[in-house]
Design a protein around this motif. Structure first.
Motif, PDB file in Angstrom:
ATOM      1  N   PHE A  90     -24.798  -2.060  -8.389  1.00 11.84           N
ATOM      2  CA  PHE A  90     -23.686  -3.011  -8.326  1.00 11.84           C
ATOM      3  C   PHE A  90     -22.601  -2.549  -7.365  1.00 11.84           C
ATOM      4  CE2 PHE A  90     -24.435  -4.213 -13.102  1.00 11.84           C
ATOM      5  CZ  PHE A  90     -25.571  -4.911 -12.750  1.00 11.84           C
ATOM      6  N   GLY A  91     -21.944  -3.525  -6.760  1.00 12.68           N
ATOM      7  CA  GLY A  91     -20.739  -3.249  -5.975  1.00 12.68           C
ATOM      8  C   GLY A  91     -19.588  -3.979  -6.645  1.00 12.68           C
ATOM      9  N   TRP A  92     -18.376  -3.483  -6.433  1.00 10.25           N
ATOM     10  CA  TRP A  92     -17.222  -4.086  -7.096  1.00 10.25           C
ATOM     11  C   TRP A  92     -16.051  -4.138  -6.124  1.00 10.25           C
ATOM     12  CZ3 TRP A  92     -16.534  -6.252 -11.912  1.00 10.25           C
ATOM     13  CH2 TRP A  92     -15.208  -6.550 -12.271  1.00 10.25           C
ATOM     14  N   ILE A  93     -15.402  -5.291  -6.030  1.00  9.49           N
ATOM     15  CA  ILE A  93     -14.188  -5.416  -5.214  1.00  9.49           C
ATOM     16  C   ILE A  93     -13.064  -5.896  -6.123  1.00  9.49           C
ATOM     17  CG2 ILE A  93     -13.099  -6.540  -3.227  1.00  9.49           C
ATOM     18  CD1 ILE A  93     -15.957  -7.036  -2.124  1.00  9.49           C
ATOM     19  N   ASP A  94     -11.980  -5.127  -6.165  1.00 10.36           N
ATOM     20  CA  ASP A  94     -10.815  -5.482  -6.978  1.00 10.36           C
ATOM     21  C   ASP A  94      -9.865  -6.378  -6.177  1.00 10.36           C
ATOM     22  OD1 ASP A  94     -10.628  -4.383  -9.649  1.00 10.36           O
ATOM     23  OD2 ASP A  94     -10.810  -2.408  -8.713  1.00 10.36           O
ATOM     24  N   PRO A  95      -8.956  -7.091  -6.866  1.00 10.07           N
ATOM     25  CA  PRO A  95      -7.987  -7.925  -6.130  1.00 10.07           C
ATOM     26  C   PRO A  95      -7.029  -7.098  -5.271  1.00 10.07           C
ATOM     27  CG  PRO A  95      -7.779  -8.259  -8.521  1.00 10.07           C
ATOM     28  CD  PRO A  95      -8.848  -7.237  -8.324  1.00 10.07           C
ATOM     29  N   SER A  96      -6.734  -5.862  -5.689  1.00  8.67           N
ATOM     30  CA  SER A  96      -5.889  -4.991  -4.851  1.00  8.67           C
ATOM     31  C   SER A  96      -6.731  -3.785  -4.483  1.00  8.67           C
ATOM     32  CB  SER A  96      -4.674  -4.478  -5.604  1.00  8.67           C
ATOM     33  OG  SER A  96      -4.094  -5.486  -6.312  1.00  8.67           O
ATOM     34  N   PRO A  97      -6.575  -3.326  -3.242  1.00  8.39           N
ATOM     35  CA  PRO A  97      -7.414  -2.220  -2.795  1.00  8.39           C
ATOM     36  C   PRO A  97      -7.183  -0.937  -3.584  1.00  8.39           C
ATOM     37  CG  PRO A  97      -5.702  -2.732  -1.182  1.00  8.39           C
ATOM     38  CD  PRO A  97      -5.641  -3.786  -2.229  1.00  8.39           C
ATOM     39  N   VAL A  98      -8.276  -0.362  -4.081  1.00 11.13           N
ATOM     40  CA  VAL A  98      -8.199   0.920  -4.782  1.00 11.13           C
ATOM     41  C   VAL A  98      -9.016   1.916  -3.964  1.00 11.13           C
ATOM     42  CG1 VAL A  98      -8.670   2.152  -6.942  1.00 11.13           C
ATOM     43  CG2 VAL A  98      -8.086  -0.280  -7.008  1.00 11.13           C
ATOM     44  N   LEU A  99      -8.311   2.831  -3.283  1.00  9.47           N
ATOM     45  CA  LEU A  99      -8.977   3.811  -2.418  1.00  9.47           C
ATOM     46  C   LEU A  99      -8.540   5.213  -2.811  1.00  9.47           C
ATOM     47  CD1 LEU A  99      -8.390   1.944   0.972  1.00  9.47           C
ATOM     48  CD2 LEU A  99     -10.600   2.231  -0.173  1.00  9.47           C
ATOM     49  N   VAL A 100      -9.338   6.213  -2.447  1.00  9.27           N
ATOM     50  CA  VAL A 100      -8.958   7.608  -2.725  1.00  9.27           C
ATOM     51  C   VAL A 100      -7.901   7.996  -1.691  1.00  9.27           C
ATOM     52  CG1 VAL A 100      -9.782   9.981  -2.953  1.00  9.27           C
ATOM     53  CG2 VAL A 100     -11.298   8.065  -3.552  1.00  9.27           C
ATOM     54  N   PRO A 101      -6.679   8.319  -2.117  1.00  9.48           N
ATOM     55  CA  PRO A 101      -5.595   8.527  -1.157  1.00  9.48           C
ATOM     56  C   PRO A 101      -5.807   9.696  -0.205  1.00  9.48           C
ATOM     57  CG  PRO A 101      -4.845   8.946  -3.435  1.00  9.48           C
ATOM     58  CD  PRO A 101      -6.246   8.432  -3.525  1.00  9.48           C
ATOM     59  N   GLU A 102      -6.565  10.722  -0.656  1.00  5.79           N
ATOM     60  CA  GLU A 102      -6.750  11.920   0.190  1.00  5.79           C
ATOM     61  C   GLU A 102      -7.802  11.700   1.286  1.00  5.79           C
ATOM     62  OE1 GLU A 102      -7.078  11.957  -3.135  1.00  5.79           O
ATOM     63  OE2 GLU A 102      -5.240  13.001  -3.734  1.00  5.79           O
ATOM     64  N   LEU A 103      -8.610  10.640   1.142  1.00  3.18           N
ATOM     65  CA  LEU A 103      -9.690  10.410   2.113  1.00  3.18           C
ATOM     66  C   LEU A 103      -9.292   9.341   3.121  1.00  3.18           C
ATOM     67  CD1 LEU A 103     -12.821  10.281  -0.273  1.00  3.18           C
ATOM     68  CD2 LEU A 103     -11.811  12.261   0.882  1.00  3.18           C
ATOM     69  N   ASN A 104      -9.819   9.461   4.357  1.00  4.58           N
ATOM     70  CA  ASN A 104      -9.540   8.404   5.338  1.00  4.58           C
ATOM     71  C   ASN A 104     -10.457   7.200   5.076  1.00  4.58           C
ATOM     72  OD1 ASN A 104     -12.014   8.777   6.712  1.00  4.58           O
ATOM     73  ND2 ASN A 104     -11.141  10.355   8.053  1.00  4.58           N
ATOM     74  N   ALA A 105     -10.278   6.151   5.876  1.00  8.58           N
ATOM     75  CA  ALA A 105     -11.007   4.889   5.631  1.00  8.58           C
ATOM     76  C   ALA A 105     -12.515   5.098   5.692  1.00  8.58           C
ATOM     77  CB  ALA A 105     -10.568   3.850   6.654  1.00  8.58           C
ATOM     78  N   THR A 174      -9.913 -11.832  -1.738  1.00  6.32           N
ATOM     79  CA  THR A 174      -9.034 -12.097  -0.599  1.00  6.32           C
ATOM     80  C   THR A 174      -7.576 -12.247  -1.022  1.00  6.32           C
ATOM     81  OG1 THR A 174      -9.520 -14.456  -0.744  1.00  6.32           O
ATOM     82  CG2 THR A 174     -10.859 -13.182   0.793  1.00  6.32           C
ATOM     83  N   ALA A 175      -7.270 -11.879  -2.271  1.00  2.00           N
ATOM     84  CA  ALA A 175      -5.893 -12.056  -2.763  1.00  2.00           C
ATOM     85  C   ALA A 175      -4.841 -11.368  -1.879  1.00  2.00           C
ATOM     86  CB  ALA A 175      -5.799 -11.569  -4.205  1.00  2.00           C
ATOM     87  N   PRO A 176      -5.064 -10.131  -1.387  1.00  2.00           N
ATOM     88  CA  PRO A 176      -4.007  -9.509  -0.589  1.00  2.00           C
ATOM     89  C   PRO A 176      -4.016  -9.918   0.888  1.00  2.00           C
ATOM     90  CG  PRO A 176      -5.648  -7.867  -1.259  1.00  2.00           C
ATOM     91  CD  PRO A 176      -6.183  -9.219  -1.605  1.00  2.00           C
ATOM     92  N   LEU A 177      -4.896 -10.820   1.286  1.00  2.00           N
ATOM     93  CA  LEU A 177      -4.994 -11.176   2.711  1.00  2.00           C
ATOM     94  C   LEU A 177      -4.156 -12.410   3.026  1.00  2.00           C
ATOM     95  CD1 LEU A 177      -8.854 -10.805   3.171  1.00  2.00           C
ATOM     96  CD2 LEU A 177      -7.108  -9.098   3.647  1.00  2.00           C
TER      97      LEU A 177
END
Ligand SMILES: Nc1ncnc2c1ncn2[C@@H]1O[C@H](COP(=O)(O)OP(=O)(O)OP(=O)(O)O)[C@@H](O)[C@H]1O
Length: 246
Positions: A90-105, A174-177
């Motif tokens: 499974f893949g999951w996309i949240d309404p607001s981006p949740v990323l690991v802050p220490e890692l780059n894109a 696409t909520a934050p776009l």
């Protein structure tokens, strides 16, 4: 226990979910999702869209009812087995981006593939391909705090697609776009899903997002309401549907 139909990749039957404080979120939801289908789950705020996606993805289990993925009963799986299912299929996309802050894109987008055992090089190559397709290839070395919210959301979408999941769950992706960005991101998402045979379940109350789907399941107060399909329109990528309350 009756097995689900063969051509449904996901199947829910009489699903009931109540939050720990007693708030009801789902009251007897039953439906199937066919392989490769793009299904929009629509409904007003608080109608149960997020809860339904979380139940289908095995993040939570309902108090009553069944959820099946292919021929596997998700509702009776042990927590570690559900976790493995989510990681591998499974893949999951949240309404607001949740990323690991220490890692780059790039590292963020490659992370789920590496957790699955893909080599660093292959994971990064797949991740970069999707960052480029989503127009954030030039942000690959930036950390989340160095990007705009809309760019971060594109990174989370690239991360989800790079895994080539069997089912992609997208909660208001696409909520934050900005409105102008939405069409491009949705087109990339649906084109990727269709070309890779990814089944997509997208929760939305945005009509433009629902219009790219093959079918719309409408929720109201945690229950399915009747869905009326409109005939396909040649120019659109999906088939629209409108709902009538019963
Ligand atoms: N953690 C929680 N604890 C208690 N009640 C909750 C919780 N999360 C959601 N709810 C309630 O459960 C119901 C369904 O919420 P859910 O988030 O699934 O709806 P939604 O259709 O996704 O809403 P939105 O469009 O606002 O995201 C609502 O009545 C909501 O207030």
């Amino acid at each position: 226990m009756v097995d689900p139909p063969d051509n449904d990749v996901l199947w829910a039957r009489s699903l009931h979910f109540q939050h720990s404080d007693g708030s009801p979120a789902l009251s007897g939801v039953s439906f199937g999702v066919r392989e490769g289908e793009i299904l929009a789950v629509s409904g007003p705020r608080g109608s149960g869209k997020t809860t339904l996606l979380r139940c289908l993805a095995g993040l939570v289990t309902g108090q009553r009812g069944e959820v099946w993925f292919n021929s596997v009963p998700v509702h009776t799986m042990a927590p570690h087995a559900r976790e493995r299912l989510r990681r591998d299929r499974f893949g999951w996309i949240d309404p607001s981006p949740v990323l690991v802050p220490e890692l780059n894109a790039l590292e963020n987008a490659a992370l789920p593939l590496m957790l699955r055992g893909t080599s660093r090089e292959r994971a990064r190559a797949a991740a970069l391909e999707w960052l480029v397709r989503l127009d954030v290839g030039d942000r690959s070395r930036r950390r989340p705090h160095e990007m705009k919210q809309a760019e971060r959301q594109r990174v989370t979408i690239a991360r989800a697609l790079a895994q080539a999941p069997t089912v992609l769950f997208a909660d208001e992706p696409t909520a934050p776009l900005h409105r102008a960005d939405r069409a491009h991101v949705l087109r990339t998402l649906t084109t990727a899903a269709r070309s890779h045979g990814i089944t997509v379940v997208v929760a939305t109350h945005d009509v433009e997002t629902a219009a790219i789907a093959d079918r719309t399941l409408s929720l109201l107060d945690g229950r399915c309401v009747n869905t009326v399909h409109l005939p396909p329109v040649a120019e659109t990528e999906g088939r629209a549907a409108c709902s009538l309350s019963v």
